[in-house]
Structure formats: C-alpha cells, structure tokens
Design an enzyme around this catalytic site. Sequence first.
Site, PDB file in Angstrom:
ATOM      1  N   GLY A  14      33.995  34.806  34.503  1.00  0.00           N
ATOM      2  CA  GLY A  14      33.259  35.753  33.667  1.00  0.00           C
ATOM      3  C   GLY A  14      32.872  36.960  34.494  1.00  0.00           C
ATOM      4  N   SER A  15      32.164  37.888  33.875  1.00  0.00           N
ATOM      5  CA  SER A  15      31.743  39.108  34.565  1.00  0.00           C
ATOM      6  C   SER A  15      30.507  38.822  35.417  1.00  0.00           C
ATOM      7  CB  SER A  15      31.388  40.183  33.532  1.00  0.00           C
ATOM      8  OG  SER A  15      30.240  39.774  32.805  1.00  0.00           O
ATOM      9  N   SER A  18      26.903  36.939  34.118  1.00  0.00           N
ATOM     10  CA  SER A  18      27.234  36.031  33.016  1.00  0.00           C
ATOM     11  C   SER A  18      26.738  34.612  33.268  1.00  0.00           C
ATOM     12  CB  SER A  18      28.759  36.023  32.778  1.00  0.00           C
ATOM     13  OG  SER A  18      29.436  35.514  33.915  1.00  0.00           O
ATOM     14  N   SER A  21      27.117  31.460  38.631  1.00  0.00           N
ATOM     15  CA  SER A  21      26.522  30.694  39.728  1.00  0.00           C
ATOM     16  C   SER A  21      25.536  29.655  39.197  1.00  0.00           C
ATOM     17  CB  SER A  21      25.827  31.631  40.723  1.00  0.00           C
ATOM     18  OG  SER A  21      26.776  32.497  41.308  1.00  0.00           O
ATOM     19  N   GLU A  88      32.189  32.550  44.232  1.00  0.00           N
ATOM     20  CA  GLU A  88      32.848  33.824  44.551  1.00  0.00           C
ATOM     21  C   GLU A  88      34.296  33.583  45.005  1.00  0.00           C
ATOM     22  OE1 GLU A  88      31.365  36.371  43.563  1.00  0.00           O
ATOM     23  OE2 GLU A  88      29.237  36.411  44.110  1.00  0.00           O
ATOM     24  N   CYS A 144      26.173  43.087  27.125  1.00  0.00           N
ATOM     25  CA  CYS A 144      26.526  44.472  27.455  1.00  0.00           C
ATOM     26  C   CYS A 144      25.272  45.301  27.705  1.00  0.00           C
ATOM     27  CB  CYS A 144      27.350  45.100  26.331  1.00  0.00           C
ATOM     28  SG  CYS A 144      27.745  46.833  26.640  1.00  0.00           S
ATOM     29  N   CYS A 182      30.721  45.441  27.512  1.00  0.00           N
ATOM     30  CA  CYS A 182      31.701  44.918  26.562  1.00  0.00           C
ATOM     31  C   CYS A 182      32.981  45.760  26.668  1.00  0.00           C
ATOM     32  CB  CYS A 182      31.149  44.937  25.138  1.00  0.00           C
ATOM     33  SG  CYS A 182      31.022  46.588  24.441  1.00  0.00           S
TER      34      CYS A 182
END
Length: 205
Positions: A14-15, A18, A21, A88, A144, A182
């Site tokens: 995901g971004s 999000s 972690s 990561e 977003c 988004c």
Amino acid sequence: MHNVSKGTLEVICGSMFSGKSEELIRRIRRAEFAQQHVQVFKHSLDTRKTIEHINAHSGYKYPATAAESAHAIKESLLPETYIIAIDEIQFFDENIVPLCMELIGQKKRVIVAGLDLDFRGLPFGKMPELLSLSDNVTKLKAVCNNCGADAHHTQRLVSGKPADFNDPLIQIGAEDCYQARCRNCFEITYNNYKSTQKNFKFYGI
Ligand SMILES: [Zn+2]
C-alpha cells in the site's frame, strides 16, 4: 508443530500512511502469543527514527534488526526461527526474492511489508515479483490528503509542489514531504510539464 511441506509468503502493501507497519506488527504479535519464534528485519536505509525498531506512523513500534541487504538477513537468521518478518521490503536488493523463496522451501512463514508503488506511481523494486509469488496479498489504503477518498499513491512534495519524475527514487522522509493521494489527486511533474494521472503516459493511465 506445522505439518506442512512448504512455508508461505504474505505481502502487505500500500501507500505511505496506509498502516502497513501496524499490520505487520499485528501479525508478529499474534504469532508471539502462539509462542512461535519470530525474527524481524527492516532495511538499514530507513533511519527515520531509530534503527532498531519498525516504526509505524501511528506510534506503534517493534524491535527489528536493521539489514543492508538480503545477504545480511540470511546471515542473521537463527535455525529455530519460524517466522521472518521484513518491513520496507521495497528497499532491498534483487536477492530478496530468491531469499524469500528459499525460506519458503525451508517451511518458514515469511511476512513482508512495503510500498507497491514509488513516488512516480510505478511499481517499486522487487514488489511486483513478490506480489506474484506470494500466497496472500493485503493491499491497504490510506486516506487521500486532498479529498478524503481511498488512496493508494504516495505523493512526494518538494517545497509543497509535486516532485519531478526524474528525482531520486529513494528519499527518506515522513509527513513533511510525503502525502497519501487517490488516483485523481496524485500528481507528478514530468519533463517540466505538470502532469496528472489523466495524461500520465506510463501504463496509459
Ligand atoms: Zn483525492
């Protein structure tokens, strides 16, 4: 204890922002309750806060071994370890893919978390291969920063403006230079032209 012939690979992607972690830490803690031996790694490149922890933006943290390469992870593994968690994952070199597959062959449960897209909106590092080879994918969405819709892009900003397509791929930072966006609100500056996903040439999107 685990009557299976091979292990598994789980990918959490995901971004930024999000909750990747947090989700990785949740799975590690759940395994610990079952007294399964876990080793946790992160890339040594990520020195945002401390080098010995996975740091979620929510403030959650968990002890981790910082490793600069897939080889360094392999060298650190203990025979009794059943679960290998790596945060990561997108920062690791190409050898991370064969390492994950080797561990699966050794009946290990491998859980990795990372960005699936880079700041340009393109697949990040070895993530496409890991996603394809995985048993299970969890794609998380952020909110977003512009409009509040579900976001799967990581927007890099330089002095408040969208970064240039040709900027360096890796630039560690947090809230001050990255936002979740988004698809509609994601922007990239390309060859000195300000562009949005609507006329973004890669993948025709
Ligand atoms: Zn938006």
